[in-house]
Design a protein around this motif. Structure first.
Motif, PDB file in Angstrom:
ATOM      1  N   GLN A 130       0.834  -1.211   0.000  1.00 32.33           N
ATOM      2  CA  GLN A 130       0.000   0.000   0.000  1.00 32.33           C
ATOM      3  C   GLN A 130       0.869   1.261   0.000  1.00 32.33           C
ATOM      4  OE1 GLN A 130      -3.375  -0.119   2.853  1.00 32.33           O
ATOM      5  NE2 GLN A 130      -2.977  -2.290   2.992  1.00 32.33           N
ATOM      6  N   ASP A 132       3.833   1.452  -1.502  1.00 32.92           N
ATOM      7  CA  ASP A 132       4.260   1.574  -2.902  1.00 32.92           C
ATOM      8  C   ASP A 132       3.131   2.137  -3.760  1.00 32.92           C
ATOM      9  OD1 ASP A 132       6.794   0.655  -2.455  1.00 32.92           O
ATOM     10  OD2 ASP A 132       6.406  -1.400  -3.111  1.00 32.92           O
ATOM     11  N   ALA A 133       1.883   1.743  -3.434  1.00 30.82           N
ATOM     12  CA  ALA A 133       0.734   2.238  -4.204  1.00 30.82           C
ATOM     13  C   ALA A 133       0.614   3.756  -4.060  1.00 30.82           C
ATOM     14  CB  ALA A 133      -0.553   1.555  -3.736  1.00 30.82           C
ATOM     15  N   MET A 134       0.898   4.271  -2.875  1.00 29.25           N
ATOM     16  CA  MET A 134       0.894   5.731  -2.691  1.00 29.25           C
ATOM     17  C   MET A 134       2.005   6.360  -3.516  1.00 29.25           C
ATOM     18  SD  MET A 134       0.214   6.692   1.241  1.00 29.25           S
ATOM     19  CE  MET A 134      -1.264   6.133   2.053  1.00 29.25           C
ATOM     20  N   GLU A 135       3.167   5.735  -3.433  1.00 39.23           N
ATOM     21  CA  GLU A 135       4.338   6.262  -4.146  1.00 39.23           C
ATOM     22  C   GLU A 135       4.053   6.380  -5.646  1.00 39.23           C
ATOM     23  OE1 GLU A 135       7.963   7.778  -3.603  1.00 39.23           O
ATOM     24  OE2 GLU A 135       7.659   6.258  -2.073  1.00 39.23           O
ATOM     25  N   VAL A 136       3.500   5.322  -6.246  1.00 39.81           N
ATOM     26  CA  VAL A 136       3.257   5.359  -7.693  1.00 39.81           C
ATOM     27  C   VAL A 136       2.075   6.264  -8.057  1.00 39.81           C
ATOM     28  CG1 VAL A 136       4.252   3.076  -8.084  1.00 39.81           C
ATOM     29  CG2 VAL A 136       1.780   3.280  -7.767  1.00 39.81           C
ATOM     30  N   SER A 137       1.264   6.644  -7.061  1.00 35.96           N
ATOM     31  CA  SER A 137       0.186   7.606  -7.328  1.00 35.96           C
ATOM     32  C   SER A 137       0.661   9.036  -7.081  1.00 35.96           C
ATOM     33  CB  SER A 137      -1.014   7.335  -6.417  1.00 35.96           C
ATOM     34  OG  SER A 137      -1.471   6.030  -6.588  1.00 35.96           O
ATOM     35  N   ALA A 138       1.976   9.231  -7.004  1.00 37.44           N
ATOM     36  CA  ALA A 138       2.575  10.568  -6.816  1.00 37.44           C
ATOM     37  C   ALA A 138       2.196  11.181  -5.473  1.00 37.44           C
ATOM     38  CB  ALA A 138       2.208  11.495  -7.959  1.00 37.44           C
ATOM     39  N   ILE A 139       1.946  10.317  -4.477  1.00 39.18           N
ATOM     40  CA  ILE A 139       1.688  10.792  -3.110  1.00 39.18           C
ATOM     41  C   ILE A 139       2.914  10.426  -2.286  1.00 39.18           C
ATOM     42  CG2 ILE A 139       0.201  10.552  -1.070  1.00 39.18           C
ATOM     43  CD1 ILE A 139      -1.968   9.504  -3.146  1.00 39.18           C
ATOM     44  N   ASN A 140       3.445  11.392  -1.534  1.00 35.95           N
ATOM     45  CA  ASN A 140       4.618  11.119  -0.715  1.00 35.95           C
ATOM     46  C   ASN A 140       4.184  10.351   0.539  1.00 35.95           C
ATOM     47  OD1 ASN A 140       6.806  11.203   1.017  1.00 35.95           O
ATOM     48  ND2 ASN A 140       7.379  13.302   0.498  1.00 35.95           N
ATOM     49  N   PRO A 141       4.435   9.031   0.593  1.00 33.58           N
ATOM     50  CA  PRO A 141       3.918   8.250   1.722  1.00 33.58           C
ATOM     51  C   PRO A 141       4.564   8.625   3.049  1.00 33.58           C
ATOM     52  CG  PRO A 141       5.300   6.875   0.326  1.00 33.58           C
ATOM     53  CD  PRO A 141       5.189   8.191  -0.351  1.00 33.58           C
ATOM     54  N   TYR A 144       2.669  11.663   4.202  1.00 37.44           N
ATOM     55  CA  TYR A 144       1.263  11.385   4.529  1.00 37.44           C
ATOM     56  C   TYR A 144       1.127  10.448   5.733  1.00 37.44           C
ATOM     57  CZ  TYR A 144      -3.666  10.451   3.960  1.00 37.44           C
ATOM     58  OH  TYR A 144      -5.015  10.348   4.190  1.00 37.44           O
TER      59      TYR A 144
ATOM     60  N   ARG B  84      12.282  14.481  -7.185  1.00 32.17           N
ATOM     61  CA  ARG B  84      11.002  13.996  -6.650  1.00 32.17           C
ATOM     62  C   ARG B  84       9.800  14.634  -7.360  1.00 32.17           C
ATOM     63  NH1 ARG B  84       8.842  10.167  -2.826  1.00 32.17           N
ATOM     64  NH2 ARG B  84       6.701  10.537  -3.328  1.00 32.17           N
ATOM     65  N   ASP B  88       7.198  12.558  -9.659  1.00 34.79           N
ATOM     66  CA  ASP B  88       5.765  12.506  -9.338  1.00 34.79           C
ATOM     67  C   ASP B  88       4.924  12.920 -10.548  1.00 34.79           C
ATOM     68  OD1 ASP B  88       6.080  11.543  -6.820  1.00 34.79           O
ATOM     69  OD2 ASP B  88       5.831  13.449  -5.788  1.00 34.79           O
ATOM     70  N   PHE B  98      -1.069  -3.379  -9.047  1.00 35.20           N
ATOM     71  CA  PHE B  98      -0.250  -4.289  -8.235  1.00 35.20           C
ATOM     72  C   PHE B  98      -0.788  -5.724  -8.267  1.00 35.20           C
ATOM     73  CE2 PHE B  98       0.993  -0.217  -6.644  1.00 35.20           C
ATOM     74  CZ  PHE B  98       2.309  -0.367  -6.273  1.00 35.20           C
ATOM     75  N   TYR B 104      -6.142   0.368  -0.250  1.00 32.58           N
ATOM     76  CA  TYR B 104      -5.955   0.884   1.110  1.00 32.58           C
ATOM     77  C   TYR B 104      -7.039   0.286   2.012  1.00 32.58           C
ATOM     78  CZ  TYR B 104      -3.287   4.172  -1.688  1.00 32.58           C
ATOM     79  OH  TYR B 104      -2.407   4.718  -2.594  1.00 32.58           O
TER      80      TYR B 104
END
Lengths: 264, 258
Positions: A130, A132-141, A144, B84, B88, B98, B104
């Protein structure tokens, strides 16, 4: 020789892992201070996490604080009675709870409840990709998940510590009241008479440090969880053990510093 | 079904270009010199046994892992040179599905889809977010699950939601990591169909990592076989397996084609 057997370590596997772990934790903490000042701030998530840490710990903190107040009063009374000094009981309880027990008990409870929760939640997110999923959605995990939780524990745990002290004093008052008639106002006045601003400030400062420690340790252990579900349990467990250990170390250091300030 | 007729591909425009890619974990060399181009509008299936570095390859493409050597150009940007902010920006143009969906857990389906959108596109009204979520769920044919939690969904439904979550940002490239693993044959066929629909509807170029030959055959315009850290053969599915090579034959015979 197989690649596994031929793997080189500077000292040994355990010692190398110990030192690289310290280095990683140091980098993780530095990254927090770098990210906490940068936008976006995710205020809503900080409020949500503060609710998770604060409101959801209230019942446990109330119960523990109340019991600590009663037990400490019961244990202290006979000793003071020997010297005919039971009138000092509120002052003794005030000093013990506000200066030492309130922040420490709150920190230990939160290390168990909040630290393990953070370690398990982030660890679970790590092993199920999950994060990694944030990372690939351009969200800084890191921002966050980690920054919001550490800010929440740093803000909320000092408030819980103050609350715990008040509840413990109330428990103590009820115990005193069963033995002798006294008003709650005069009990609190006597309790706070022996406490200086420096005492309250140092109690709050310690709680801030404990809050930060519990948050950062929980996040660090969760963020570095490996080996699937087994790793999640391990992360939660290590988060509690390490946070408690660090809280005691910090307690010793801060008390020494406060005593040094008091001396001057 | 002839996959070649489904979609127009621009073989003059490369959206992903990989040159001399190497990656090792300690002493274990996983990728040993990959050279490859993905063209606009094309679906390429990467086939290979477990542990051959298929997932590592697409994680390098999206910047989750760093290569030891080589160059990866995605949509005209060298992934390793991006800071970064620019990484992004690139990631917003790529969808990553995945293997285990990575939904989530603490959010329901609506929140899972709305989260990447609201975090990346500022000042959207509630109505706009609702519309985008409904459109993405509609595209994967599972709109009735909008208020359910991930734990209440089946494996196939989770895969669909995972794909919908990437579609909400309207990606130009889709990276699928084992889209049919752990699914029954009927659900696998539905996911294969969905991959083709996404290609048509969103005009995406895709890399599909799989060890499922049926998935590769039905979704890809080209198939690449990853063996011993290198692409052993790249071409149309039927051409790739029209070979006398013992290793390829062995891989082909090991799997079951519907």
């Amino acid at each position: 020789m197989s690649t596994l057997l031929s793997k080189k370590y500077v000292f040994s596997k355990g010692i190398d892992q110990y030192f690289t772990g310290i280095h990683d934790a140091y980098k993780f903490t530095l990254l927090f201070f770098k990210e906490v000042t940068k936008r976006p701030f995710h205020f809503r998530e900080v409020v949500h996490q503060s609710f998770e840490v604060g409101i959801k710990s209230l019942a446990l903190i109330s119960l523990t604080g109340f019991i600590v107040g009663i037990v400490f009063t019961k244990q202290s009374r006979p000793s003071l009675e020997d010297f005919g000094a039971t009138s000092w009981l509120p002052s003794l309880i005030g000093i013990a709870i506000v200066k030492a027990l309130g922040p420490l008990v709150t920190a230990l409870i939160c290390a168990g409840k909040v630290g393990s929760g953070i370690g398990a939640e982030i660890g679970s997110m790590k092993v199920t990709e999950q994060i990694d999923a944030m990372e690939v959605s351009a969200i800084n995990p890191f921002k966050y998940l980690v920054v919001t939780r550490v800010v929440a524990t740093t803000i909320t745990i000092p408030i819980l510590a103050l609350y715990c002290s008040f509840v413990a004093l109330y428990g103590s008052y009820l115990n005193v009241h069963t033995e002798e008639t006294s008003s709650i106002i005069s009990f609190y006045q006597n309790a706070f008479k022996s406490i200086s601003f420096l005492d309250i400030f140092s109690a709050l400062a310690r709680s801030v440090v404990y809050g930060f420690t519990i948050g950062i340790v929980g996040c660090y252990k969760g963020y570095n969880a490996i080996q699937g579900t087994r790793g999640v349990g391990k992360a939660a467990n290590q988060a509690v053990v390490l946070a408690m250990f660090l809280v005691f170390i910090e307690e010793i250091i801060i008390v020494q510093i406060v005593n040094w300030i008091r001396f001057f | 079904m002839d996959k070649q007729k489904l979609h127009s591909i621009n073989y003059n425009e490369s959206v992903i270009s990989i040159n001399g890619l190497y990656k090792a974990f300690g002493d274990l060399e996983v990728l040993k010199g990959i050279d490859f181009n993905l063209f606009k509008g094309e679906n390429v299936a990467v086939l290979g046994k477990s542990g051959t570095g298929k997932s590592v390859l697409i994680k390098i493409l999206i910047g989750l892992l760093k290569p030891d050597k080589g160059e990866v150009i995605v949509l005209g940007k060298n992934v390793e040179e991006l800071d970064r902010k620019n990484l992004d920006a690139l990631r917003l143009r790529i969808g990553f599905s995945f293997q285990n969906s990575a939904l989530y857990d603490s959010m329901d389906v609506y929140q899972n889809l709305a989260f990447p959108l609201t975090m990346n596109v500022k000042n959207l009204s509630r109505k706009e977010v609702d519309n985008a979520v409904e459109e993405a769920l509609d595209a994967v044919g599972i709109i009735d699950k909008i208020h359910e939690m991930p734990s209440e969904l089946s494996g196939g439904q989770r895969k669909r939601i995972g794909i919908a979550r990437t579609l909400i940002l309207k990606p130009e490239i889709m990276l699928y990591d084992e889209p049919t693993s752990g699914l029954d044959p009927v659900t696998s066929t539905e996911i294969n169909k969905l991959i083709n629909e996404v290609q048509e509807l969103y005009n995406t170029s895709s890399i599909i990592i799989t060890h499922d030959l049926t998935c590769a055959k039905n979704t890809s315009n080209r198939t690449a076989i990853l063996l011993d850290g290198r692409f052993m053969k790249v071409g149309r599915f039927d051409d790739v397996f029209d070979t006398d090579d013992a290793q390829l034959k062995g891989f082909f015979n090991y799997n079951f084609i519907q």
